[in-house]
Scaffold this motif. Structure first.
Motif: not given
Length: 232
Positions: A12-17, A28-36, A38-43, A49-52
């Motif tokens: 989901g993170i890859i898709d939204i990026c 480019g790679t200027s943006g970033n996304v995270s998702h909660r 338990d106890g932390g996050m995926l980021i 590059p997003y396509d890689q």
């Protein structure tokens, strides 16, 4: 090698990026996304590059700043961590350098209540945080302050942050704020536009709240919520 945990969220993170870039919301790679989690996050990882990007490239990070994975986390991990740690109403943090939001941000200018849709960020305006160097705790502290009672803010001389419950809502909100920023920039070419009153913005927010529960807007105190017909 075993499959990484939270595989659907990683994808989901890859898709939204990729959607951010294909929609023109980011470059480019200027943006970033995270998702909660338990106890932390995926980021998102730094400088990839997003396509890689593959699911195993998404970094699993605890709120104590320890992380696992083959990549380093985004340089902006601090504000992602601090927002998710302090804002339990949000699961997703999305950051972009979208053109019109950043145009206002480089002038240290937020988005006032010139249009009722400003309420999509949860308040009567969208604030602009003071400038601080990217990746610093100072930037994170400023962002948290600008986001108080809000689900979006601009970062001075930098870009846009939005918060949401899920990926789809985050993308929707980011696009809405960017469109508002574009309209405001164009309106400023004529002159500073008049503002809606705080009372009217409060009414708009109540209308939005009602409609999110599937109710019709309250027009002059009349309850005209649609109701299904009785079917024999």
């Amino acid at each position: 090698m075993p499959a990484p945990s939270h595989l659907a969220l990683r994808q989901g993170i890859i898709d939204i990026c990729r959607e951010m870039n294909s929609s023109g919301l980011n470059q480019g790679t200027s943006g970033n996304v995270s998702h909660r989690i338990d106890g932390g996050m995926l980021i998102t990882p730094t400088s990839l590059p997003y396509d890689q990007m593959q699911p195993e490239d998404i970094v699993e990070m605890s709120f104590d700043a320890s992380y696992e994975g083959r990549r380093m986390p985004s340089s902006e991990w601090r504000f992602h961590r601090d927002i998710l740690k302090n804002r339990t109403d949000a699961n997703v943090v999305l950051h972009t350098h979208s053109v019109f939001s950043t145009t206002l941000a480089v002038h240290e200018k937020g988005i006032p209540c010139f249009h009722y849709m400003v309420a999509v960020a949860g308040g009567i305006d969208i604030r602009c945080a003071p400038y601080a160097c990217f990746g610093t705790q100072e930037l994170s502290d400023y962002a948290l302050e600008a986001l108080e009672g809000r689900t979006a803010c601009l970062l001075g001389h930098h870009g846009l942050i939005v918060l949401a419950e899920n990926f789809a809502r985050a993308m929707w909100r980011a696009i809405e704020v960017e469109v508002l920023a574009k309209m405001y920039v164009h309106a400023l070419a004529i002159g500073e536009p008049p503002r809606l009153t705080e009372a009217e913005m409060t009414r708009v927010m109540e209308q939005m709240r009602r409609m999110s529960y599937g109710q019709a807007p309250d027009i002059d105190g009349v309850d005209d919520t649609p109701r299904p017909r009785n079917v024999a």
